[in-house]
Design a protein around this motif. Structure first.
Motif, PDB file in Angstrom:
ATOM      1  N   ASP A   1     -25.926  -8.796  -5.995  1.00 52.21           N
ATOM      2  CA  ASP A   1     -24.776  -8.983  -6.953  1.00 52.21           C
ATOM      3  C   ASP A   1     -24.527  -7.492  -7.722  1.00 52.21           C
ATOM      4  O   ASP A   1     -23.909  -7.420  -8.730  1.00 52.21           O
ATOM      5  N   ALA A   2     -24.994  -6.339  -7.265  1.00 53.57           N
ATOM      6  CA  ALA A   2     -24.924  -5.206  -7.727  1.00 53.57           C
ATOM      7  C   ALA A   2     -23.701  -4.370  -7.654  1.00 53.57           C
ATOM      8  O   ALA A   2     -23.695  -3.321  -8.128  1.00 53.57           O
ATOM      9  N   GLY A   3     -22.960  -4.923  -6.538  1.00 55.18           N
ATOM     10  CA  GLY A   3     -21.618  -4.134  -6.322  1.00 55.18           C
ATOM     11  C   GLY A   3     -20.704  -4.249  -7.521  1.00 55.18           C
ATOM     12  O   GLY A   3     -20.718  -4.942  -8.571  1.00 55.18           O
ATOM     13  N   PHE A   4     -19.587  -3.558  -7.217  1.00 53.41           N
ATOM     14  CA  PHE A   4     -18.499  -3.522  -8.376  1.00 53.41           C
ATOM     15  C   PHE A   4     -17.518  -4.776  -8.224  1.00 53.41           C
ATOM     16  O   PHE A   4     -17.113  -5.278  -7.105  1.00 53.41           O
ATOM     17  N   ASP A   5     -17.514  -5.543  -9.342  1.00 55.18           N
ATOM     18  CA  ASP A   5     -16.546  -6.681  -9.492  1.00 55.18           C
ATOM     19  C   ASP A   5     -15.181  -6.230  -9.840  1.00 55.18           C
ATOM     20  O   ASP A   5     -15.147  -6.135 -10.934  1.00 55.18           O
TER      21      ASP A   5
END
Length: 291
Positions: A151-155
Protein backbone atom coordinates in the motif's frame (compact mmCIF):
# COMPACT_ATOMS: atom_id res chain seq x y z
CA UNK A 1 10.78 13.53 -23.98
CA UNK A 2 13.32 14.45 -26.69
CA UNK A 3 12.29 11.82 -29.24
CA UNK A 4 11.26 11.88 -32.88
CA UNK A 5 7.78 10.59 -33.62
CA UNK A 6 5.43 10.18 -36.52
CA UNK A 7 1.89 11.50 -36.77
CA UNK A 8 -1.44 9.78 -37.31
CA UNK A 9 -2.93 9.83 -40.84
CA UNK A 10 -4.78 13.04 -41.62
CA UNK A 11 -8.27 11.65 -41.01
CA UNK A 12 -7.39 10.24 -37.63
CA UNK A 13 -5.56 13.43 -36.66
CA UNK A 14 -8.58 15.56 -37.53
CA UNK A 15 -10.80 13.29 -35.47
CA UNK A 16 -8.49 13.55 -32.48
CA UNK A 17 -8.34 17.35 -32.70
CA UNK A 18 -12.13 17.64 -32.81
CA UNK A 19 -12.38 15.67 -29.60
CA UNK A 20 -9.76 17.77 -27.89
CA UNK A 21 -11.28 21.10 -28.84
CA UNK A 22 -14.61 20.10 -27.34
CA UNK A 23 -13.31 19.26 -23.90
CA UNK A 24 -13.56 21.79 -21.10
CA UNK A 25 -9.93 21.26 -20.00
CA UNK A 26 -10.84 18.65 -17.44
CA UNK A 27 -9.58 15.13 -17.95
CA UNK A 28 -13.17 13.78 -18.17
CA UNK A 29 -16.51 14.10 -19.03
CA UNK A 30 -19.18 16.63 -20.06
CA UNK A 31 -19.81 19.97 -21.61
CA UNK A 32 -23.28 21.22 -22.61
CA UNK A 33 -24.74 17.86 -21.56
CA UNK A 34 -22.74 15.93 -24.15
CA UNK A 35 -20.12 13.40 -23.11
CA UNK A 36 -16.70 14.48 -24.32
CA UNK A 37 -13.40 12.69 -24.17
CA UNK A 38 -15.57 9.74 -23.08
CA UNK A 39 -14.16 7.07 -25.40
CA UNK A 40 -10.67 8.17 -24.41
CA UNK A 41 -11.43 8.38 -20.70
CA UNK A 42 -12.71 4.79 -20.66
CA UNK A 43 -9.10 3.66 -21.08
CA UNK A 44 -7.73 5.77 -18.22
CA UNK A 45 -6.09 3.81 -15.40
CA UNK A 46 -7.37 3.97 -11.84
CA UNK A 47 -5.99 6.90 -9.90
CA UNK A 48 -5.90 4.90 -6.67
CA UNK A 49 -2.34 3.73 -7.26
CA UNK A 50 0.14 3.19 -10.06
CA UNK A 51 2.10 -0.09 -9.83
CA UNK A 52 4.74 1.36 -12.19
CA UNK A 53 5.96 4.94 -11.70
CA UNK A 54 8.45 7.11 -13.55
CA UNK A 55 10.29 9.86 -11.67
CA UNK A 56 11.48 12.29 -14.34
CA UNK A 57 13.92 15.17 -13.74
CA UNK A 58 14.48 17.55 -16.66
CA UNK A 59 17.36 20.02 -16.88
CA UNK A 60 16.09 23.07 -18.75
CA UNK A 61 17.66 25.98 -20.51
CA UNK A 62 17.93 29.06 -18.27
CA UNK A 63 14.63 30.86 -17.84
CA UNK A 64 12.58 28.21 -19.66
CA UNK A 65 10.85 26.42 -16.75
CA UNK A 66 7.68 28.51 -16.74
CA UNK A 67 7.43 28.12 -20.51
CA UNK A 68 7.54 24.32 -20.23
CA UNK A 69 5.14 24.22 -17.27
CA UNK A 70 2.59 26.32 -19.14
CA UNK A 71 2.86 24.08 -22.21
CA UNK A 72 2.82 20.86 -20.20
CA UNK A 73 -0.18 21.78 -18.04
CA UNK A 74 -2.14 23.10 -21.03
CA UNK A 75 -1.41 20.47 -23.70
CA UNK A 76 0.05 17.28 -22.25
CA UNK A 77 -1.87 16.30 -19.10
CA UNK A 78 -5.22 15.12 -20.50
CA UNK A 79 -3.68 13.76 -23.69
CA UNK A 80 -1.28 11.50 -21.79
CA UNK A 81 -4.01 10.29 -19.47
CA UNK A 82 -6.25 9.55 -22.46
CA UNK A 83 -3.43 7.39 -23.83
CA UNK A 84 -3.57 5.21 -20.70
CA UNK A 85 -1.28 6.65 -18.03
CA UNK A 86 -1.76 8.78 -14.92
CA UNK A 87 -0.05 12.17 -14.61
CA UNK A 88 0.67 12.07 -10.89
CA UNK A 89 2.47 15.33 -10.25
CA UNK A 90 4.43 18.20 -11.82
CA UNK A 91 6.81 20.32 -9.76
CA UNK A 92 9.17 23.26 -9.61
CA UNK A 93 12.42 22.41 -7.83
CA UNK A 94 12.91 25.02 -5.09
CA UNK A 95 16.69 24.67 -5.05
CA UNK A 96 17.37 24.32 -8.78
CA UNK A 97 15.57 26.99 -10.82
CA UNK A 98 16.19 25.24 -14.13
CA UNK A 99 14.79 21.85 -13.10
CA UNK A 100 11.32 20.49 -13.85
CA UNK A 101 10.37 17.32 -11.98
CA UNK A 102 7.34 15.16 -12.70
CA UNK A 103 5.82 11.75 -12.04
CA UNK A 104 3.60 9.55 -14.16
CA UNK A 105 2.20 6.09 -13.54
CA UNK A 106 1.13 2.96 -15.39
CA UNK A 107 -0.80 -0.22 -14.64
CA UNK A 108 2.14 -2.46 -15.70
CA UNK A 109 5.07 -2.52 -18.09
CA UNK A 110 3.01 -3.59 -21.10
CA UNK A 111 0.46 -0.85 -20.38
CA UNK A 112 3.39 1.57 -20.21
CA UNK A 113 4.59 0.51 -23.67
CA UNK A 114 1.15 0.92 -25.19
CA UNK A 115 0.45 4.25 -23.50
CA UNK A 116 3.79 5.80 -24.44
CA UNK A 117 3.47 4.56 -28.01
CA UNK A 118 -0.01 6.06 -28.29
CA UNK A 119 1.08 9.43 -26.94
CA UNK A 120 4.46 9.87 -28.64
CA UNK A 121 3.12 8.65 -31.99
CA UNK A 122 0.05 10.86 -31.61
CA UNK A 123 -0.90 14.27 -32.97
CA UNK A 124 -0.56 16.33 -29.79
CA UNK A 125 3.08 15.41 -29.23
CA UNK A 126 3.77 15.87 -32.96
CA UNK A 127 2.34 19.37 -32.78
CA UNK A 128 4.09 20.51 -29.61
CA UNK A 129 7.29 18.44 -29.33
CA UNK A 130 9.53 21.08 -30.93
CA UNK A 131 8.33 23.72 -28.48
CA UNK A 132 8.81 21.33 -25.54
CA UNK A 133 12.25 20.14 -26.66
CA UNK A 134 13.36 23.74 -27.22
CA UNK A 135 13.16 24.31 -23.45
CA UNK A 136 15.33 21.32 -22.52
CA UNK A 137 19.00 20.51 -22.11
CA UNK A 138 18.49 16.97 -20.80
CA UNK A 139 15.40 14.79 -20.27
CA UNK A 140 17.04 11.41 -19.68
CA UNK A 141 17.23 11.49 -15.86
CA UNK A 142 14.46 8.96 -15.30
CA UNK A 143 13.98 6.35 -12.58
CA UNK A 144 11.58 3.44 -13.10
CA UNK A 145 9.92 2.52 -9.80
CA UNK A 146 7.40 0.26 -8.05
CA UNK A 147 5.80 0.55 -4.57
CA UNK A 148 8.10 -0.51 -1.74
CA UNK A 149 5.27 -2.41 0.01
CA UNK A 150 1.69 -3.27 -1.04
CA UNK A 151 0.00 0.00 0.00
CA UNK A 152 2.97 2.32 -0.54
CA UNK A 153 1.81 3.67 -3.91
CA UNK A 154 0.22 7.07 -4.45
CA UNK A 155 -3.44 7.35 -3.49
CA UNK A 156 -4.96 9.96 -5.79
CA UNK A 157 -8.55 8.78 -5.45
CA UNK A 158 -9.83 11.93 -3.71
CA UNK A 159 -7.80 14.48 -5.62
CA UNK A 160 -9.26 16.83 -8.21
CA UNK A 161 -7.20 18.50 -10.89
CA UNK A 162 -7.90 22.15 -11.66
CA UNK A 163 -8.95 23.07 -15.19
CA UNK A 164 -6.46 24.63 -17.56
CA UNK A 165 -8.00 28.09 -17.10
CA UNK A 166 -8.01 27.73 -13.31
CA UNK A 167 -4.39 26.58 -13.44
CA UNK A 168 -3.35 29.50 -15.62
CA UNK A 169 -4.98 31.99 -13.28
CA UNK A 170 -3.32 30.42 -10.25
CA UNK A 171 0.08 30.24 -11.95
CA UNK A 172 -0.05 33.97 -12.55
CA UNK A 173 -0.23 34.60 -8.80
CA UNK A 174 2.79 34.35 -6.47
CA UNK A 175 2.23 31.42 -4.15
CA UNK A 176 3.87 28.41 -2.54
CA UNK A 177 1.26 25.68 -2.57
CA UNK A 178 2.86 23.34 -0.04
CA UNK A 179 6.10 21.38 -0.37
CA UNK A 180 6.68 17.85 -1.59
CA UNK A 181 10.01 16.36 -0.61
CA UNK A 182 11.45 13.39 -2.49
CA UNK A 183 14.46 11.63 -0.98
CA UNK A 184 16.37 9.20 -3.21
CA UNK A 185 18.52 6.63 -1.39
CA UNK A 186 21.01 4.70 -3.51
CA UNK A 187 21.30 1.21 -2.03
CA UNK A 188 23.59 -1.75 -2.42
CA UNK A 189 21.86 -4.62 -4.19
CA UNK A 190 20.00 -6.92 -1.82
CA UNK A 191 19.36 -4.22 0.78
CA UNK A 192 15.98 -3.04 -0.52
CA UNK A 193 13.63 -5.28 1.47
CA UNK A 194 15.23 -4.80 4.87
CA UNK A 195 15.68 -1.09 4.24
CA UNK A 196 12.02 -0.63 3.31
CA UNK A 197 10.76 -2.69 6.25
CA UNK A 198 12.77 -0.73 8.79
CA UNK A 199 11.76 2.57 7.25
CA UNK A 200 8.09 1.60 7.36
CA UNK A 201 8.26 0.44 10.97
CA UNK A 202 10.49 3.12 12.48
CA UNK A 203 10.53 6.16 10.24
CA UNK A 204 6.95 6.53 9.04
CA UNK A 205 5.56 7.15 12.57
CA UNK A 206 8.20 9.85 13.11
CA UNK A 207 7.41 11.49 9.78
CA UNK A 208 3.77 11.73 10.76
CA UNK A 209 4.49 12.95 14.29
CA UNK A 210 6.74 15.70 12.87
CA UNK A 211 4.08 17.08 10.52
CA UNK A 212 4.86 15.20 7.32
CA UNK A 213 2.45 13.11 5.21
CA UNK A 214 3.88 9.99 3.63
CA UNK A 215 2.62 10.17 0.05
CA UNK A 216 4.47 7.14 -1.26
CA UNK A 217 7.54 4.92 -0.98
CA UNK A 218 9.17 3.13 -3.90
CA UNK A 219 12.04 0.89 -4.96
CA UNK A 220 13.61 0.37 -8.36
CA UNK A 221 11.68 -1.59 -10.96
CA UNK A 222 14.29 -3.71 -12.72
CA UNK A 223 12.10 -4.91 -15.58
CA UNK A 224 13.35 -4.27 -19.09
CA UNK A 225 12.46 -0.86 -20.44
CA UNK A 226 9.56 -1.60 -22.79
CA UNK A 227 9.76 1.78 -24.58
CA UNK A 228 13.37 2.15 -25.61
CA UNK A 229 12.87 5.54 -27.29
CA UNK A 230 12.74 7.01 -23.76
CA UNK A 231 15.78 5.88 -21.74
CA UNK A 232 15.73 5.19 -18.02
CA UNK A 233 18.59 4.97 -15.52
CA UNK A 234 19.03 1.20 -15.85
CA UNK A 235 21.11 -0.45 -13.15
CA UNK A 236 20.07 1.97 -10.41
CA UNK A 237 19.00 0.45 -7.10
CA UNK A 238 17.08 3.08 -5.14
CA UNK A 239 14.61 3.50 -2.31
CA UNK A 240 12.53 6.65 -2.69
CA UNK A 241 10.33 8.40 -0.14
CA UNK A 242 7.79 11.08 -1.08
CA UNK A 243 6.56 13.27 1.79
CA UNK A 244 4.08 16.17 1.67
CA UNK A 245 3.91 19.25 3.90
CA UNK A 246 1.78 22.28 4.45
CA UNK A 247 3.63 24.94 6.42
CA UNK A 248 5.41 22.43 8.65
CA UNK A 249 8.53 21.73 6.58
CA UNK A 250 11.03 23.70 8.68
CA UNK A 251 9.68 22.29 11.95
CA UNK A 252 9.72 18.80 10.48
CA UNK A 253 13.41 18.95 9.71
CA UNK A 254 14.23 20.41 13.12
CA UNK A 255 12.19 17.75 14.93
CA UNK A 256 13.79 14.90 13.02
CA UNK A 257 17.27 16.31 13.51
CA UNK A 258 16.72 16.23 17.28
CA UNK A 259 15.40 12.65 17.33
CA UNK A 260 17.85 9.93 18.51
CA UNK A 261 15.73 7.26 16.82
CA UNK A 262 15.88 9.14 13.52
CA UNK A 263 19.64 9.49 13.80
CA UNK A 264 19.98 5.75 14.43
CA UNK A 265 17.98 4.88 11.34
CA UNK A 266 19.95 7.43 9.30
CA UNK A 267 23.14 5.59 10.25
CA UNK A 268 21.58 2.36 9.00
CA UNK A 269 20.62 4.11 5.77
CA UNK A 270 24.15 5.38 5.28
CA UNK A 271 25.58 1.90 5.87
CA UNK A 272 23.30 0.45 3.19
CA UNK A 273 23.92 3.25 0.69
CA UNK A 274 26.44 3.52 -2.12
CA UNK A 275 26.45 7.34 -2.15
CA UNK A 276 24.77 10.25 -0.35
CA UNK A 277 21.01 10.55 -0.68
CA UNK A 278 19.52 13.06 -3.11
CA UNK A 279 16.93 15.43 -1.61
CA UNK A 280 14.44 17.19 -3.88
CA UNK A 281 12.40 20.05 -2.38
CA UNK A 282 9.53 20.66 -4.73
CA UNK A 283 6.42 22.76 -5.02
CA UNK A 284 3.55 21.53 -7.22
CA UNK A 285 2.32 23.32 -10.30
CA UNK A 286 -1.27 24.49 -10.27
CA UNK A 287 -2.48 21.34 -12.08
CA UNK A 288 -0.50 18.74 -10.13
CA UNK A 289 -2.64 16.07 -8.49
CA UNK A 290 0.06 15.22 -5.96
CA UNK A 291 0.64 18.01 -3.44
Amino acid sequence: MRIATSTFPRGREGEERSILTKQDNRSVYKQDEHPVFESLAMNRPSRLASPIVELRQYTLKPGQRETLIALFDREFVERQEAAGMTIIGQFRDLDRPDMFVWLRGFADMEARRKALTAFYDGPVWAEHRNAANATMIDSDDVLLLKPAWPDAGFDLSRRERSTVSEGENKSAEPHLDGIVEISIHHLRHGMETGFAERFRAEMVPQLTASGGRLLGAFVSEHAENTFSRLPVRAGENVFIVVVGFGDAHANYRNDLGASPAWQAVRQTMQAASTKPAEMLRLTPTARSLLR
